[in-house]
Design a protein around this motif. Structure first.
Motif, mmCIF file in Angstrom:
data_model
loop_
_atom_site.group_PDB
_atom_site.id
_atom_site.type_symbol
_atom_site.label_atom_id
_atom_site.label_comp_id
_atom_site.label_asym_id
_atom_site.label_seq_id
_atom_site.Cartn_x
_atom_site.Cartn_y
_atom_site.Cartn_z
ATOM 1 N N ASP A 235 0.841 -1.197 0.000
ATOM 2 C CA ASP A 235 0.000 0.000 0.000
ATOM 3 C C ASP A 235 0.880 1.254 0.000
ATOM 4 O O ASP A 235 1.001 1.954 1.012
ATOM 5 N N PRO A 236 1.504 1.565 -1.139
ATOM 6 C CA PRO A 236 2.443 2.687 -1.201
ATOM 7 C C PRO A 236 1.757 4.037 -1.055
ATOM 8 O O PRO A 236 0.577 4.196 -1.380
ATOM 9 N N ILE A 237 2.500 4.999 -0.538
ATOM 10 C CA ILE A 237 2.020 6.372 -0.401
ATOM 11 C C ILE A 237 3.023 7.312 -1.054
ATOM 12 O O ILE A 237 4.196 6.965 -1.245
ATOM 13 N N CYS A 238 2.554 8.525 -1.381
ATOM 14 C CA CYS A 238 3.390 9.483 -2.091
ATOM 15 C C CYS A 238 3.643 10.748 -1.272
ATOM 16 O O CYS A 238 2.833 11.142 -0.439
ATOM 17 N N ASP A 259 28.166 20.870 -8.109
ATOM 18 C CA ASP A 259 28.072 22.308 -7.931
ATOM 19 C C ASP A 259 26.714 22.788 -7.459
ATOM 20 O O ASP A 259 26.535 23.958 -7.163
ATOM 21 N N GLY A 260 25.713 21.897 -7.416
ATOM 22 C CA GLY A 260 24.390 22.310 -6.978
ATOM 23 C C GLY A 260 23.781 23.386 -7.853
ATOM 24 O O GLY A 260 22.950 24.170 -7.396
ATOM 25 N N ASP A 261 24.207 23.421 -9.131
ATOM 26 C CA ASP A 261 23.765 24.472 -10.044
ATOM 27 C C ASP A 261 22.370 24.171 -10.588
ATOM 28 O O ASP A 261 22.146 24.104 -11.793
ATOM 29 N N THR A 262 21.453 23.972 -9.676
ATOM 30 C CA THR A 262 20.083 23.621 -10.036
ATOM 31 C C THR A 262 19.147 24.114 -8.942
ATOM 32 O O THR A 262 19.475 24.041 -7.756
ATOM 33 N N ASP A 263 18.016 24.635 -9.357
ATOM 34 C CA ASP A 263 16.992 25.014 -8.385
ATOM 35 C C ASP A 263 16.084 23.825 -8.127
ATOM 36 O O ASP A 263 15.559 23.220 -9.061
ATOM 37 N N LEU A 264 15.935 23.459 -6.867
ATOM 38 C CA LEU A 264 15.027 22.394 -6.468
ATOM 39 C C LEU A 264 13.830 23.058 -5.795
ATOM 40 O O LEU A 264 13.972 23.639 -4.720
ATOM 41 N N ILE A 265 12.681 22.970 -6.429
ATOM 42 C CA ILE A 265 11.482 23.636 -5.929
ATOM 43 C C ILE A 265 10.588 22.609 -5.242
ATOM 44 O O ILE A 265 10.069 21.696 -5.892
ATOM 45 N N ILE A 266 10.448 22.738 -3.911
ATOM 46 C CA ILE A 266 9.644 21.791 -3.147
ATOM 47 C C ILE A 266 8.755 22.566 -2.171
ATOM 48 O O ILE A 266 9.269 23.340 -1.363
ATOM 49 N N PRO A 267 7.447 22.378 -2.227
ATOM 50 C CA PRO A 267 6.734 21.563 -3.209
ATOM 51 C C PRO A 267 6.682 22.242 -4.574
ATOM 52 O O PRO A 267 6.723 23.471 -4.667
ATOM 53 N N GLY A 268 6.620 21.430 -5.618
ATOM 54 C CA GLY A 268 6.547 21.966 -6.961
ATOM 55 C C GLY A 268 5.204 22.645 -7.200
ATOM 56 O O GLY A 268 4.208 22.349 -6.533
ATOM 57 N N HIS A 269 5.201 23.559 -8.140
ATOM 58 C CA HIS A 269 3.988 24.330 -8.425
ATOM 59 C C HIS A 269 3.109 23.559 -9.409
ATOM 60 O O HIS A 269 3.249 23.695 -10.630
ATOM 61 N N VAL A 270 2.226 22.744 -8.878
ATOM 62 C CA VAL A 270 1.275 21.999 -9.707
ATOM 63 C C VAL A 270 -0.123 22.198 -9.132
ATOM 64 O O VAL A 270 -0.290 22.499 -7.949
ATOM 65 N N THR A 271 -1.107 22.020 -9.988
ATOM 66 C CA THR A 271 -2.484 22.111 -9.518
ATOM 67 C C THR A 271 -2.850 20.827 -8.777
ATOM 68 O O THR A 271 -2.146 19.812 -8.865
ATOM 69 N N GLU A 272 -3.943 20.866 -8.064
ATOM 70 C CA GLU A 272 -4.402 19.678 -7.352
ATOM 71 C C GLU A 272 -4.694 18.545 -8.337
ATOM 72 O O GLU A 272 -4.395 17.384 -8.073
ATOM 73 N N LYS A 329 10.678 15.316 3.572
ATOM 74 C CA LYS A 329 10.791 16.318 4.645
ATOM 75 C C LYS A 329 9.669 17.344 4.530
ATOM 76 O O LYS A 329 9.038 17.717 5.538
ATOM 77 N N HIS A 330 9.385 17.788 3.303
ATOM 78 C CA HIS A 330 8.318 18.770 3.104
ATOM 79 C C HIS A 330 6.929 18.148 3.251
ATOM 80 O O HIS A 330 5.936 18.857 3.379
ATOM 81 N N THR A 331 6.882 16.811 3.238
ATOM 82 C CA THR A 331 5.608 16.117 3.452
ATOM 83 C C THR A 331 5.372 15.883 4.939
ATOM 84 O O THR A 331 4.260 15.545 5.356
ATOM 85 N N GLY A 332 6.428 16.081 5.742
ATOM 86 C CA GLY A 332 6.292 15.919 7.186
ATOM 87 C C GLY A 332 7.064 14.748 7.764
ATOM 88 O O GLY A 332 6.941 14.456 8.956
ATOM 89 N N LEU A 333 7.866 14.073 6.930
ATOM 90 C CA LEU A 333 8.647 12.928 7.405
ATOM 91 C C LEU A 333 10.129 13.294 7.338
ATOM 92 O O LEU A 333 10.736 13.334 6.267
ATOM 93 N N GLU A 334 10.708 13.582 8.493
ATOM 94 C CA GLU A 334 12.115 13.990 8.556
ATOM 95 C C GLU A 334 13.034 12.843 8.150
ATOM 96 O O GLU A 334 12.671 11.670 8.211
#
Length: 360
Positions: A235-238, A259-272, A329-334
């Motif tokens: 029963d996987p969760i996301c 180099d970390g030359d990338t933007d990581l956007i969390i949470p990503g901007h998506v619609t429901e 982490k952004h979902t609440g699981l450290e």
């Protein structure tokens, strides 16, 4: 009582150094009040070295190589109940956490070994690992389950050398430019090239064949790169989604790990609606490969809101730049709790398998 966790890292793979970075991060995140951490280093030549249980965090990456601080072992010694040993240092482990990326680690090989010695291990089993490693097999399974994805062609080295012109025409007629060339059985963006013409295509294929006997070529998709993390067994969760916004042409090895030359956007901007679609596809992909434990599923999201699955990674990295733990982490699981959850899932799956009847 503390669980004895064996962390297996390194490996005979082009992703050896990526594995070391993952191991360093996991070691320093584990709660030493709950776990006895046993480092097990696989050298680049395939030799296994086991070190003493750790009593404090590890500061330097080179300390993980255990060149003088460990003893050479046979992998079967991981389970002393089946393979007794007189060495106190080789006590049995409760669970193995394979922190290996690429061939000989993420592809079902070590998973098969751990199945044979009958010891619980974190992550996907033999079938899911092998299918998730081979991009051609993985995409064939996705197609079988009706998951939308980019067009692709593939060929093995011997066939390509016999019919080079035919192979190049196949790419141009079915995919066009730009396209992406990848070794079929490698990750972490190793050996991947973006091609805008035939000259670049030929060069890219030659580079990819340095890392694998099988190459896959995918059409270039104009869209945002969206990722989602999945954990669980039956029963996987996301997690929430994340978005990769590379400042270069694409999210290559250097951008990921150096180099970390990338933007990581969390949470990503998506619609429901987009989130629910991606989540449903990620779980479907997880089940398509018979996943267990964890995967990171990667998508392209086009301007018209269509999601195309790119791939699943059955052993995503745990480096400080890695999306998988950041999304949880952004979902609440450290991070530390995430690792504990993965260990629990490994034990759960192992206990289920022990109930299977093996005699008739």
């Amino acid at each position: 009582m503390k669980r004895k966790v064996g962390l297996v890292y390194g490996g005979k793979s082009a992703e050896h150094n990526v594995s070391l970075q993952t191991a360093l991060a996991v070691i320093n995140a584990l709660d030493m009040n709950k776990f006895d951490i046993h480092p097990i280093y696989i050298k680049e030549n395939g030799e296994w070295v086991r070190g003493a249980a750790l009593t404090e965090p590890v500061e330097a990456l080179h300390s993980l190589k255990l060149e003088k601080a460990g003893s050479t072992i046979s992998p079967v010694s991981l389970n002393t109940e089946l393979f007794p040993t007189n060495s106190e240092e080789q006590e049995s482990l409760d669970v193995i956490f394979p922190l290996l990326h690429g061939p000989n680690g993420e592809d079902g090989t070590i998973q098969g070994l751990l199945e044979l010695v009958n010891i619980p291990y974190v992550g996907n089993g033999v079938l899911a690992s092998a299918a998730g490693m081979d991009k051609v097999i993985m995409k064939n399974l996705f197609a079988q389950d009706g998951l939308a994805q980019a067009k692709y062609v593939h060929f093995i080295k011997s066939d390509y050398e016999k019919s080079t012109e035919e192979a190049l025409q196949s790419v141009e007629e079915n995919l066009g430019y730009p396209c992406f060339v990848k070794p079929a059985n490698l990750g972490s963006s190793v050996g991947i090239s973006k091609c805008a013409n035939r000259e670049e295509l030929v060069e890219a294929i030659n580079v990819a064949f340095e890392y694998d006997r099988k190459v896959i070529v995918e059409e270039g998709i104009v869209g945002r790169e969206i990722e989602i993390a999945v954990i669980g067994n039956d029963d996987p969760i996301c997690s929430v989604v994340g978005e990769i916004a590379p400042k270069k042409a694409f999210y290559d090895y250097k951008a990921k790990y150096e180099d970390g030359d990338t933007d990581l956007i969390i949470p990503g901007h998506v619609t429901e609606t987009e989130y629910e679609m991606i989540k449903e596809m990620a779980i479907k992909a997880f089940k398509a490969i018979d996943g267990s434990g964890l995967v990171r599923a990667d998508f392209f999201l086009t301007e018209d809101g269509k999601a195309l699955i790119n791939e699943v990674n059955t052993m995503p990295g745990f480096t400080p730049f890695s999306m998988f733990p950041l999304m949880w982490k952004h979902t609440g699981l450290e991070y530390a709790k995430l690792i504990e959850k993965l260990v629990d899932l490994a034990i759960e799956r192992f206990e289920q398998k022990q109930k299977i009847k093996y005699t008739f």
